[in-house]
Motif scaffolding. Structure first.
Motif, mmCIF file in Angstrom:
data_model
loop_
_atom_site.group_PDB
_atom_site.id
_atom_site.type_symbol
_atom_site.label_atom_id
_atom_site.label_comp_id
_atom_site.label_asym_id
_atom_site.label_seq_id
_atom_site.Cartn_x
_atom_site.Cartn_y
_atom_site.Cartn_z
ATOM 1 N N GLY A 99 -29.075 39.873 1.986
ATOM 2 C CA GLY A 99 -29.218 38.649 1.196
ATOM 3 C C GLY A 99 -30.136 37.699 1.934
ATOM 4 O O GLY A 99 -31.237 38.074 2.327
ATOM 5 N N ASP A 100 -29.660 36.475 2.170
ATOM 6 C CA ASP A 100 -30.496 35.493 2.863
ATOM 7 C C ASP A 100 -30.154 35.419 4.346
ATOM 8 O O ASP A 100 -30.729 34.621 5.084
ATOM 9 C CB ASP A 100 -30.300 34.098 2.235
ATOM 10 C CG ASP A 100 -30.526 34.131 0.746
ATOM 11 O OD1 ASP A 100 -31.508 34.768 0.336
ATOM 12 O OD2 ASP A 100 -29.708 33.558 0.000
ATOM 13 N N ASP A 101 -29.146 36.211 4.789
ATOM 14 C CA ASP A 101 -28.759 36.187 6.196
ATOM 15 C C ASP A 101 -29.485 37.287 6.976
ATOM 16 O O ASP A 101 -29.693 38.386 6.473
ATOM 17 C CB ASP A 101 -27.250 36.386 6.335
ATOM 18 C CG ASP A 101 -26.472 35.211 5.730
ATOM 19 O OD1 ASP A 101 -27.068 34.126 5.622
ATOM 20 O OD2 ASP A 101 -25.301 35.403 5.368
ATOM 21 N N LYS B 213 -26.827 28.301 11.807
ATOM 22 C CA LYS B 213 -26.926 27.819 10.423
ATOM 23 C C LYS B 213 -28.362 27.479 10.047
ATOM 24 O O LYS B 213 -29.087 26.861 10.827
ATOM 25 C CB LYS B 213 -26.034 26.576 10.246
ATOM 26 C CG LYS B 213 -24.632 26.922 9.824
ATOM 27 C CD LYS B 213 -24.154 25.940 8.743
ATOM 28 C CE LYS B 213 -23.001 26.432 7.896
ATOM 29 N NZ LYS B 213 -23.170 27.713 7.265
ATOM 30 N N GLY B 214 -28.743 27.935 8.869
ATOM 31 C CA GLY B 214 -30.065 27.562 8.342
ATOM 32 C C GLY B 214 -31.238 28.209 9.047
ATOM 33 O O GLY B 214 -32.370 27.766 8.893
ATOM 34 N N LYS B 215 -30.935 29.277 9.832
ATOM 35 C CA LYS B 215 -32.056 29.934 10.533
ATOM 36 C C LYS B 215 -32.359 31.309 9.918
ATOM 37 O O LYS B 215 -33.015 32.138 10.518
ATOM 38 C CB LYS B 215 -31.717 30.116 12.025
ATOM 39 C CG LYS B 215 -31.489 28.821 12.772
ATOM 40 C CD LYS B 215 -32.788 28.077 12.969
ATOM 41 C CE LYS B 215 -32.566 26.829 13.827
ATOM 42 N NZ LYS B 215 -33.727 25.938 13.760
ATOM 43 N N GLY B 216 -31.829 31.545 8.716
ATOM 44 C CA GLY B 216 -32.084 32.832 8.062
ATOM 45 C C GLY B 216 -33.281 32.773 7.140
ATOM 46 O O GLY B 216 -34.203 31.973 7.341
ATOM 47 N N ALA B 217 -33.249 33.612 6.117
ATOM 48 C CA ALA B 217 -34.372 33.676 5.180
ATOM 49 C C ALA B 217 -34.269 32.547 4.168
ATOM 50 O O ALA B 217 -33.162 32.137 3.802
ATOM 51 C CB ALA B 217 -34.360 35.010 4.459
ATOM 52 N N PRO B 218 -35.427 32.024 3.703
ATOM 53 C CA PRO B 218 -35.400 30.967 2.694
ATOM 54 C C PRO B 218 -34.704 31.459 1.424
ATOM 55 O O PRO B 218 -34.867 32.595 1.031
ATOM 56 C CB PRO B 218 -36.879 30.698 2.417
ATOM 57 C CG PRO B 218 -37.606 31.260 3.579
ATOM 58 C CD PRO B 218 -36.785 32.394 4.090
ATOM 59 N N GLY C 10 -34.683 28.765 -4.705
ATOM 60 C CA GLY C 10 -34.146 27.512 -5.220
ATOM 61 C C GLY C 10 -33.756 26.549 -4.106
ATOM 62 O O GLY C 10 -32.975 25.636 -4.313
ATOM 63 N N GLY C 11 -34.262 26.759 -2.891
ATOM 64 C CA GLY C 11 -34.063 25.809 -1.810
ATOM 65 C C GLY C 11 -33.018 26.220 -0.799
ATOM 66 O O GLY C 11 -32.140 27.030 -1.089
ATOM 67 N N GLY C 12 -33.120 25.643 0.389
ATOM 68 C CA GLY C 12 -32.177 25.963 1.454
ATOM 69 C C GLY C 12 -32.538 27.263 2.156
ATOM 70 O O GLY C 12 -33.500 27.932 1.784
ATOM 71 N N GLN C 13 -31.733 27.584 3.154
ATOM 72 C CA GLN C 13 -31.996 28.802 3.914
ATOM 73 C C GLN C 13 -30.700 29.481 4.261
ATOM 74 O O GLN C 13 -29.661 28.836 4.393
ATOM 75 C CB GLN C 13 -32.736 28.448 5.215
ATOM 76 C CG GLN C 13 -34.249 28.446 5.034
ATOM 77 C CD GLN C 13 -34.992 28.307 6.316
ATOM 78 O OE1 GLN C 13 -34.720 27.377 7.066
ATOM 79 N NE2 GLN C 13 -35.919 29.199 6.581
ATOM 80 N N GLY C 14 -30.744 30.800 4.414
ATOM 81 C CA GLY C 14 -29.588 31.556 4.877
ATOM 82 C C GLY C 14 -29.373 31.326 6.366
ATOM 83 O O GLY C 14 -30.017 30.464 6.963
#
Lengths: 300, 95
Positions: free
Chosen positions: A204-206, A250-255, A258-262
């Motif tokens: 996923g985004d992680d 936190k927030g250092k994964g893939a974009p 629709g915004g934010g990051q994994g």
């Protein structure tokens, strides 16, 4: 291949002029481009052309007649004929409708059908063209600007958006084959292949990374450098961290779409010193006598 | 491909190409970066070569053959489109 004399329908005593004339007579009838609807024409033409390549050359003919070479290998290499490109389902600049223009002038149903099909073809949109583009794992996370070299010549600049996944298709509007009339060009469809990176896996985004730590970092805690797809960060390993402990950046994964990051998940792996250290062995031997524990619980 | 690549690929002489372009036997695409030849143009050049050197057709003959061939392909396209239209409009009724 069969006997080239028989293929051309001539006697073994035929003169060079007779050979050429026999070849031309047959080839004119059999050339695939002069028989666009005859699928078997290509095979027949190849045979005739192969026979002529052998007998039309005085030197090769002499060697064939003396039994020095046979007819094998005389076939011409395969290539695509003009008719393959001018096939009915493709629009191209050479198409000419004057052969049935008069049929379109009537007011019967047939003429109407013809007119409609002509309009459909005249303003046909160009074809979509498909390409494949391999990119690095890091580029798939951070995004990148790539230049694709096209097999038919030229290049295409492709902007890779951050967070793209393997197999995703990018559509570049209007970068496909040119259309006819007001049809406009087709699109370029680029399938992106994300090359694997042995350090990272993505779910996923992680993004998960296995991070080796030393025994002292595990027991006493400490600050360690953690590689990321782009660059690195420093992270605290808490005291008493085990192999398998997962720390979350936190927030250092893939974009995220629709915004934010994994997140980036760091899975710790305690690695003992190599080669084994005698001092450590002696210490653990003395220490474990008093503090024996069974990490496998009661079942084992 | 550009003109130089076309000449290398097709084995056509440059003066010959100029003449063929003048006769409009070949109509390459005119892009911003200059003349672009396609794989279709190569195949068409090969056909012209076959007609001239293989079959001994002269320039007037080539001109006529290409014109008739283009009409034949136009007709084939129209027929194919008709077949498609008829297929769409007269799908067999469900039994």
């Amino acid at each position: 291949m069969s006997n080239p004399y028989e293929v051309l329908g001539i006697a073994p005593t035929a003169s060079a002029a007779e050979i050429q004339s026999a070849y031309r007579k047959l080839a004119k009838k059999l050339h695939p481009d002069l028989n666009p609807g005859d699928k078997s024409a290509e095979e027949k033409f190849k045979e005739v052309a192969g026979a002529y390549d052998l007998l039309g050359d005085a030197e090769k003919r002499k060697r064939f007649d003396s039994g020095e070479i046979d007819a094998t290998g005389a076939e011409r290499p395969q290539h695509r004929y003009y008719r393959d490109y001018a096939s009915p389902d493709q629009s191209h600049p050479y198409a000419d409708s004057s052969g049935f223009a008069d049929f379109m002038e009537g007011d019967d149903a047939f003429a109407e059908l013809l007119r409609r099909s002509q309009r459909a073809r005249a303003n046909q949109r160009g074809q979509d063209l498909h390409y494949r583009l391999p990119i690095d794992f890091a580029e798939s996370i951070t995004g990148a600007n790539k230049r694709l070299t096209l097999p038919e010549g030229g290049t295409l600049d492709v902007k890779i958006p951050p967070g793209l996944v393997d197999g995703q298709i990018l559509r570049l509007k209007g970068q496909g084959a040119p259309g006819a009339g007001t049809g406009g060009p087709g699109d370029a469809l680029i399938e992106v292949e994300v090359l694997p990176d042995h350090r990272f896996t993505r779910e996923g985004d992680d993004i998960t990374l296995e991070l080796p730590i030393s025994l002292s970092e595990a027991v006493l805690g400490g600050r360690v450098r953690v590689p990321m797809p782009a660059g690195a960060v420093t992270m605290s390993v808490p005291k008493g961290s085990n192999s398998g402990t997962i720390l979350r950046l936190k927030g250092k994964g893939a974009p995220r779409r629709g915004g934010g990051q994994g997140d980036q998940l760091v899975k710790l792996k305690v690695v003992l010193p190599r080669p084994p250290d005698p001092e450590l062995e002696a210490f653990v031997a003395g220490w474990s006598k008093a503090k024996e524990y069974n990490p496998r619980g009661r079942e084992v | 491909m550009d003109k130089q690549e076309f000449l290398t690929h097709s084995g056509v002489q440059v003066q010959m190409l100029e003449f063929w372009l003048e006769q409009r036997w070949l109509i390459p695409e005119q892009a911003a970066a200059g003349t672009r030849f396609s794989a279709m143009d190569i195949a068409r050049a090969r056909l012209i070569g076959d007609l001239k050197t293989g079959f001994g057709v002269n320039d007037e003959g080539v001109d006529m053959i290409l014109h008739l061939l283009d009409q034949l392909h136009g007709l084939r396209s129209a027929l194919a489109q008709l077949r498609k239209d008829m297929g769409e409009n007269s799908s067999p009724s469900a039994q």
